[in-house]
Design a protein around this motif. Sequence first.
Motif, PDB file in Angstrom:
ATOM      1  N   LYS A 232      14.736  -8.706 -23.547  1.00 29.95           N
ATOM      2  CA  LYS A 232      13.947  -7.489 -23.746  1.00 29.95           C
ATOM      3  C   LYS A 232      14.425  -6.715 -24.968  1.00 29.95           C
ATOM      4  CE  LYS A 232      11.241  -4.148 -23.284  1.00 29.95           C
ATOM      5  NZ  LYS A 232       9.806  -4.318 -23.449  1.00 29.95           N
ATOM      6  N   ARG A 233      15.709  -6.431 -25.021  1.00 29.83           N
ATOM      7  CA  ARG A 233      16.213  -5.552 -26.072  1.00 29.83           C
ATOM      8  C   ARG A 233      16.305  -6.230 -27.436  1.00 29.83           C
ATOM      9  NH1 ARG A 233      22.290  -4.536 -26.346  1.00 29.83           N
ATOM     10  NH2 ARG A 233      21.627  -2.402 -26.165  1.00 29.83           N
TER      11      ARG A 233
ATOM     12  N   THR B  61       8.710  -4.437 -29.971  1.00 30.47           N
ATOM     13  CA  THR B  61      10.094  -3.966 -29.829  1.00 30.47           C
ATOM     14  C   THR B  61      10.917  -4.397 -31.031  1.00 30.47           C
ATOM     15  OG1 THR B  61      10.008  -3.985 -27.410  1.00 30.47           O
ATOM     16  CG2 THR B  61      12.179  -4.194 -28.419  1.00 30.47           C
ATOM     17  N   ILE B  86      10.577   3.681 -28.155  1.00 29.57           N
ATOM     18  CA  ILE B  86      11.886   3.197 -28.604  1.00 29.57           C
ATOM     19  C   ILE B  86      13.015   3.793 -27.772  1.00 29.57           C
ATOM     20  CG2 ILE B  86      11.162   2.726 -30.980  1.00 29.57           C
ATOM     21  CD1 ILE B  86      12.653   5.300 -31.816  1.00 29.57           C
ATOM     22  N   ALA B  87      12.789   4.956 -27.190  1.00 29.61           N
ATOM     23  CA  ALA B  87      13.836   5.598 -26.392  1.00 29.61           C
ATOM     24  C   ALA B  87      13.781   5.158 -24.939  1.00 29.61           C
ATOM     25  CB  ALA B  87      13.705   7.124 -26.468  1.00 29.61           C
ATOM     26  N   ARG B  88      12.586   4.938 -24.428  1.00 24.91           N
ATOM     27  CA  ARG B  88      12.437   4.762 -22.997  1.00 24.91           C
ATOM     28  C   ARG B  88      12.152   3.336 -22.535  1.00 24.91           C
ATOM     29  NH1 ARG B  88      10.544   9.309 -20.292  1.00 24.91           N
ATOM     30  NH2 ARG B  88       9.928   7.853 -18.674  1.00 24.91           N
ATOM     31  N   ASP B  89      11.541   2.552 -23.376  1.00 29.85           N
ATOM     32  CA  ASP B  89      10.996   1.284 -22.872  1.00 29.85           C
ATOM     33  C   ASP B  89      11.463   0.052 -23.615  1.00 29.85           C
ATOM     34  OD1 ASP B  89       8.949   2.395 -20.910  1.00 29.85           O
ATOM     35  OD2 ASP B  89       8.464   3.487 -22.725  1.00 29.85           O
ATOM     36  N   GLU B  90      12.513   0.166 -24.404  1.00 28.82           N
ATOM     37  CA  GLU B  90      12.916  -1.010 -25.177  1.00 28.82           C
ATOM     38  C   GLU B  90      14.350  -1.423 -24.881  1.00 28.82           C
ATOM     39  OE1 GLU B  90      11.670  -0.254 -29.235  1.00 28.82           O
ATOM     40  OE2 GLU B  90       9.564  -0.465 -28.684  1.00 28.82           O
ATOM     41  N   ARG B  91      14.861  -0.987 -23.776  1.00 27.74           N
ATOM     42  CA  ARG B  91      16.160  -1.415 -23.247  1.00 27.74           C
ATOM     43  C   ARG B  91      17.288  -1.341 -24.285  1.00 27.74           C
ATOM     44  NH1 ARG B  91      17.240  -4.079 -18.213  1.00 27.74           N
ATOM     45  NH2 ARG B  91      19.456  -3.781 -17.915  1.00 27.74           N
ATOM     46  N   GLY B  92      17.224  -0.297 -25.090  1.00 32.09           N
ATOM     47  CA  GLY B  92      18.315  -0.130 -26.049  1.00 32.09           C
ATOM     48  C   GLY B  92      18.176  -0.983 -27.292  1.00 32.09           C
ATOM     49  N   ALA B  93      16.976  -1.430 -27.610  1.00 39.18           N
ATOM     50  CA  ALA B  93      16.793  -2.261 -28.802  1.00 39.18           C
ATOM     51  C   ALA B  93      17.266  -1.576 -30.086  1.00 39.18           C
ATOM     52  CB  ALA B  93      15.334  -2.704 -28.927  1.00 39.18           C
ATOM     53  N   GLU B  95      19.539   0.666 -30.503  1.00 38.16           N
ATOM     54  CA  GLU B  95      21.001   0.711 -30.478  1.00 38.16           C
ATOM     55  C   GLU B  95      21.582  -0.676 -30.781  1.00 38.16           C
ATOM     56  OE1 GLU B  95      18.987   2.019 -28.161  1.00 38.16           O
ATOM     57  OE2 GLU B  95      19.680   4.030 -27.616  1.00 38.16           O
ATOM     58  N   LYS B 102      22.498   5.930 -32.727  1.00 36.57           N
ATOM     59  CA  LYS B 102      22.078   6.794 -31.634  1.00 36.57           C
ATOM     60  C   LYS B 102      20.610   7.187 -31.782  1.00 36.57           C
ATOM     61  CE  LYS B 102      26.119   9.661 -30.406  1.00 36.57           C
ATOM     62  NZ  LYS B 102      26.015   9.730 -28.959  1.00 36.57           N
ATOM     63  N   LEU B 103      19.976   7.461 -30.655  1.00 39.47           N
ATOM     64  CA  LEU B 103      18.688   8.151 -30.675  1.00 39.47           C
ATOM     65  C   LEU B 103      18.944   9.605 -30.317  1.00 39.47           C
ATOM     66  CD1 LEU B 103      16.356   5.605 -28.846  1.00 39.47           C
ATOM     67  CD2 LEU B 103      16.893   5.783 -31.266  1.00 39.47           C
TER      68      LEU B 103
ATOM     69  N   GLY D 100      26.207  -1.189 -28.124  1.00 37.83           N
ATOM     70  CA  GLY D 100      24.841  -0.673 -28.152  1.00 37.83           C
ATOM     71  C   GLY D 100      24.341  -0.151 -26.821  1.00 37.83           C
ATOM     72  N   LYS D 102      23.784   2.940 -24.023  1.00 36.61           N
ATOM     73  CA  LYS D 102      23.167   4.242 -24.227  1.00 36.61           C
ATOM     74  C   LYS D 102      23.922   5.327 -23.465  1.00 36.61           C
ATOM     75  CE  LYS D 102      18.146   3.433 -24.585  1.00 36.61           C
ATOM     76  NZ  LYS D 102      17.750   4.381 -25.616  1.00 36.61           N
ATOM     77  N   VAL D 130      13.032  -4.145 -16.185  1.00 33.59           N
ATOM     78  CA  VAL D 130      13.815  -4.592 -17.336  1.00 33.59           C
ATOM     79  C   VAL D 130      13.627  -3.713 -18.572  1.00 33.59           C
ATOM     80  CG1 VAL D 130      12.102  -6.170 -18.317  1.00 33.59           C
ATOM     81  CG2 VAL D 130      14.541  -6.711 -18.507  1.00 33.59           C
ATOM     82  N   HIS D 131      12.560  -2.932 -18.613  1.00 33.54           N
ATOM     83  CA  HIS D 131      12.266  -2.175 -19.832  1.00 33.54           C
ATOM     84  C   HIS D 131      13.164  -0.951 -20.004  1.00 33.54           C
ATOM     85  CE1 HIS D 131       8.764  -4.727 -20.042  1.00 33.54           C
ATOM     86  NE2 HIS D 131       8.610  -4.501 -18.759  1.00 33.54           N
ATOM     87  N   THR D 133      16.700   1.312 -19.360  1.00 36.51           N
ATOM     88  CA  THR D 133      18.127   1.033 -19.377  1.00 36.51           C
ATOM     89  C   THR D 133      18.794   1.686 -18.156  1.00 36.51           C
ATOM     90  OG1 THR D 133      18.037   1.025 -21.783  1.00 36.51           O
ATOM     91  CG2 THR D 133      20.206   1.267 -20.785  1.00 36.51           C
TER      92      THR D 133
END
Lengths: 340, 340, 340, 340
Positions: A232-233, B61, B86-93, B95, B102-103, D100, D102, D130-131, D133
């Motif tokens: 995912k990431r 993503t 990018i903050a909520r749904d990308e599992r830390g991509a 970062e 950081k976001l 990485g 959060k 999974v989306h 974190t």
Amino acid sequence: MDFSSDTSAPAHPRVMEALARVNAGHQSSYGNDAVTAELRGLLARTLEIEDFDFWLCASGTASNALALSCFCPPTGAILCHAEAHIARDERGAPEFFSGGGKLQLLGGDGAQIEETELRDALARIDHGFVHETPAHVLSLTNLTESGTAYPAARIAHYAALAKEAGLTVHLDGARIANALVSMGASLADMSWRAGTDVLCLGLTKTGAMGCEIIVLFGEARTKFNELKARAKRSGHMPPKMRYLAAQAIALLTDGLWLDLARNANQRAQEVANLLCRRPGTELVHPVHGNEVFVRLDDETAGRLRDAGAVFYTWLDGSSRLVTSWQTGADTIDQLASVLD
Amino acid sequence: MDFSSDTSAPAHPRVMEALARVNAGHQSSYGNDAVTAELRGLLARTLEIEDFDFWLCASGTASNALALSCFCPPTGAILCHAEAHIARDERGAPEFFSGGGKLQLLGGDGAQIEETELRDALARIDHGFVHETPAHVLSLTNLTESGTAYPAARIAHYAALAKEAGLTVHLDGARIANALVSMGASLADMSWRAGTDVLCLGLTKTGAMGCEIIVLFGEARTKFNELKARAKRSGHMPPKMRYLAAQAIALLTDGLWLDLARNANQRAQEVANLLCRRPGTELVHPVHGNEVFVRLDDETAGRLRDAGAVFYTWLDGSSRLVTSWQTGADTIDQLASVLD
Amino acid sequence: MDFSSDTSAPAHPRVMEALARVNAGHQSSYGNDAVTAELRGLLARTLEIEDFDFWLCASGTASNALALSCFCPPTGAILCHAEAHIARDERGAPEFFSGGGKLQLLGGDGAQIEETELRDALARIDHGFVHETPAHVLSLTNLTESGTAYPAARIAHYAALAKEAGLTVHLDGARIANALVSMGASLADMSWRAGTDVLCLGLTKTGAMGCEIIVLFGEARTKFNELKARAKRSGHMPPKMRYLAAQAIALLTDGLWLDLARNANQRAQEVANLLCRRPGTELVHPVHGNEVFVRLDDETAGRLRDAGAVFYTWLDGSSRLVTSWQTGADTIDQLASVLD
Amino acid sequence: MDFSSDTSAPAHPRVMEALARVNAGHQSSYGNDAVTAELRGLLARTLEIEDFDFWLCASGTASNALALSCFCPPTGAILCHAEAHIARDERGAPEFFSGGGKLQLLGGDGAQIEETELRDALARIDHGFVHETPAHVLSLTNLTESGTAYPAARIAHYAALAKEAGLTVHLDGARIANALVSMGASLADMSWRAGTDVLCLGLTKTGAMGCEIIVLFGEARTKFNELKARAKRSGHMPPKMRYLAAQAIALLTDGLWLDLARNANQRAQEVANLLCRRPGTELVHPVHGNEVFVRLDDETAGRLRDAGAVFYTWLDGSSRLVTSWQTGADTIDQLASVLD
């Protein structure tokens, strides 16, 4: 006469048909669709096992790096051949995905790891010695980067040594179909029966548009959730997963992938035979799959280039000619006429 | 009645035709093919500019994370809305790709950043104060995660503020077509003319199988080689790139992508109108694109579920209904009959 | 008779006196104190240059990794010897700090890089070929891990080759004092005059409690702010910096550090001489500094162990005996009496 | 009158004496020395437990980030207060060390997490989705960044909630001595008895040169080897560890660290009392430890500055005055005379 790479070939028509077949109606996203579910059964039959997890990926680099990152911590190392694709051609993907893990490079002819080098590396692992980076994974490639194939028995032997030392065994199978055909082995024999814990089953070079399958066996399945989170990431959880699954279904159905590899392998043999008839030309590695590494004399090289043949010069100065599912008898005839 | 997501819709038929069209003969790998070259011209016309670089990616993503990682160093931060994808749904991509950047999350209604929050965040940047993480990038999303659209003028205003503070401006355009149609703006007006440095032009949700285009403008083009290196090592340099390019060509040709977004937007309005006729039902956000966020009374919700309608419950308890290029008048009629 | 390592020796008394001297009153934190300011002048005189930036670090591993991470991007590689401390003994620190960069290992006797290997590696760099990882930094170690010293002229020669290829030159000087004394070179000659861009000037092994100085010269100074940001986030910006600066002042004042290294080197020569008198014993590497690598016959090894001598067995089966500032004539006498 | 920070104070004389005491003879490197062994017993008595592992670190940032990185995977998140030091003042150290991960920021007065925010955050964790974190660690700070102290019972309550949700509990104790004295709690009550799994026991701000102790309790001890490997590769395994251990011994012996904190706390109360007598001045937070956050009227602020008092202006416009072990009655008298 394009021998540049099997990745410059198009996708097989049945792949395109499969894409068209699934292109209707709504499907759940991110791998929860009916097509991916259908693939699971086919994959089980292909692998001759029910006990596995899998993930689909459009990229071979990602497939390897994701798999490795689940088993090699940032503080660990991966044993692989110095010529391995993961070491030489993926721009540091394993280091990136693992968070700064190391590749520990081993030697051996034909891009196959020498047993003594493997044994030495395994003997050196000391988890109690904090200064050095201990190996956690053995990564084997079949076909190797030099176009040779490990027999299943050698995979099994190396895997047994590695596991005795506590390592996980990864098999980079970007051209696994070519190796299977060449060695007359089943996928089960070459993977889980030989002790492979995580298999990257490549189909892109075999005839897909872009489709690789990461397969986890046995104990390795405990990492499946981590694999998905990492996928995912890293952007390897495409929403419309059905289109990856469809490609895999097309190729695995009725052994199409092996038929395509069989053609590629045979054409490579024919290419090799034609080239080796030339006096100044000799093979650099035995031709086990669909890649011919050959040292060409100047005249032969000149004729080929003049005739518009496309192929790469390798680091050691040799020439690499790659065949694919699409390489036909006409191409071989054309090559023969150029060389006569 | 599947309103779960525009990603659960299939690809548009013209996308499939384009794939079939390019599925012949050899093409150079990794983006050096004729199809990708053809796309360049079309993209230039679509963007109304020649001065840009682009990269194709199957994943939204990855597209965002790759773009951001070229402009936010590991020691820096990205300003974005607290609800941003990018903050909520990308599992830390972000970062992961940035190596631990950081976001920095900002608030505002409808998932649009409030100007005062942006100004405060910009004013706080102090590159000389080593303890705090300075922002390097402003990331805007259009359509936002709440289905509202920034007008081009607001993008331009925020971009100007951000650039004055030395930031790079990133536009997450996973549903940019819906925003363009809704705002009556051109892509040029919404992107480079508004000061966007790097645009993630999404086509997957619009109607592709999986195709996103990262576009670099002006100064940002100096990062193109870095972008490619990062794409390579993250597994986002597919060998058979032609199949990504073909999808983009299909959608951008004759404005198909905008037509598809126009349909989705219109259907969303119809869905909203039908739902809002119900006494206990109210919109949570204005409907600018193809997403309807609505607070449903129990009876309405029950009727929908009973009729087999598929949609998600959001974190705030509201319901999200998404339309797509494929949502037809029949679906709206069906919805009407359920609600009557 | 402890020959285990120069890091098992205590700090020199003058270091302790310096700590006591600065242990009064308030000082600004994080390097903005008067002691660190005082060090700057002393360092300028020691380096014979004004044009530099520096950062203090308690750890040699961190000093190297921080320095390297400013010059090697995550997508790049560092050229170093296969036996280098950064490759073998730092548990992947360069990979961690650089965000997944690679070490590219070169061979050569005495842990010194062979010129042909360096030239080959430099010739292979191709920034336009995205699949392979291009080298960005050449890292040299002086003293090497085998206790040999590069002469300043060889550093200069290698640095010139590296810079021609666009690389930054890093010098791991964990035992630089021993190399300077051995080669009769000044620090300026061995560092910036020889083309070193970033020097890790080690004092811990020389006689500090824990003190290393990262020095940036010329163009490399543009990375000073990045270096500080990276130091901060990796926990290498101690608030009470004065105590690091005080150690450096104690050792650099009146050339104490060189005097201490001179003693260690001389004792190592004496150890080597005593051991080599034994018929079955031979040096594995020339003794240029304070490390003796020797192949001991069983009887000699036995005598040493019986007499309580402490030293390590190296990977190649040889024995490593290390001397320090504290190794006295009495220790040598004791060794002589054991061996007689 | 320096109220800038407790880190601008010198080390306590007994710390210096301890350093001198251990500065003789050879000691094994990297924590295998007799001084570190001696510390273990003292630490056991201080903690009232035998079942723990510990690691010494010169930096508080590193201490927190190392501890967190053992419990938060790259794909996970850490719950902490929006004002926490790890969120605001460590330049992304947790993100860097975790590869990485959060930080998920929670609100609450006095930099203490509000219970409802904690409960909401815990309720939202969904490892199957999974989306997003998922949080893996709850990080509490005591003293908080606002100078308030959590009572042990509140730590215990929050830890119980967190553990029920499967999280690990981390306590950032950079000023833990001040909190213990203030709350009248024992270290055991505030740490392992309250459910803390990993404690960062800070001594630098209390009176060391630079010394923090990472302590693992119970289940968390399974991560000790990983902690050491991460310490090694981040440059936090100093060879001459004895000098860190000696500092800790000096401070923990006979409760010196608590005595020093008691002085600092008392002086802070006196500072607060003096300031609050001024009509226009009010405390922003209750003063539980050695930090006074106060809103000063212009005249008071002016008098202080004119008298040479050093203190910082905080983000919210208030003034922060910090006392230390060294702040004496004379300083308070001086302050009183300025304010009268």
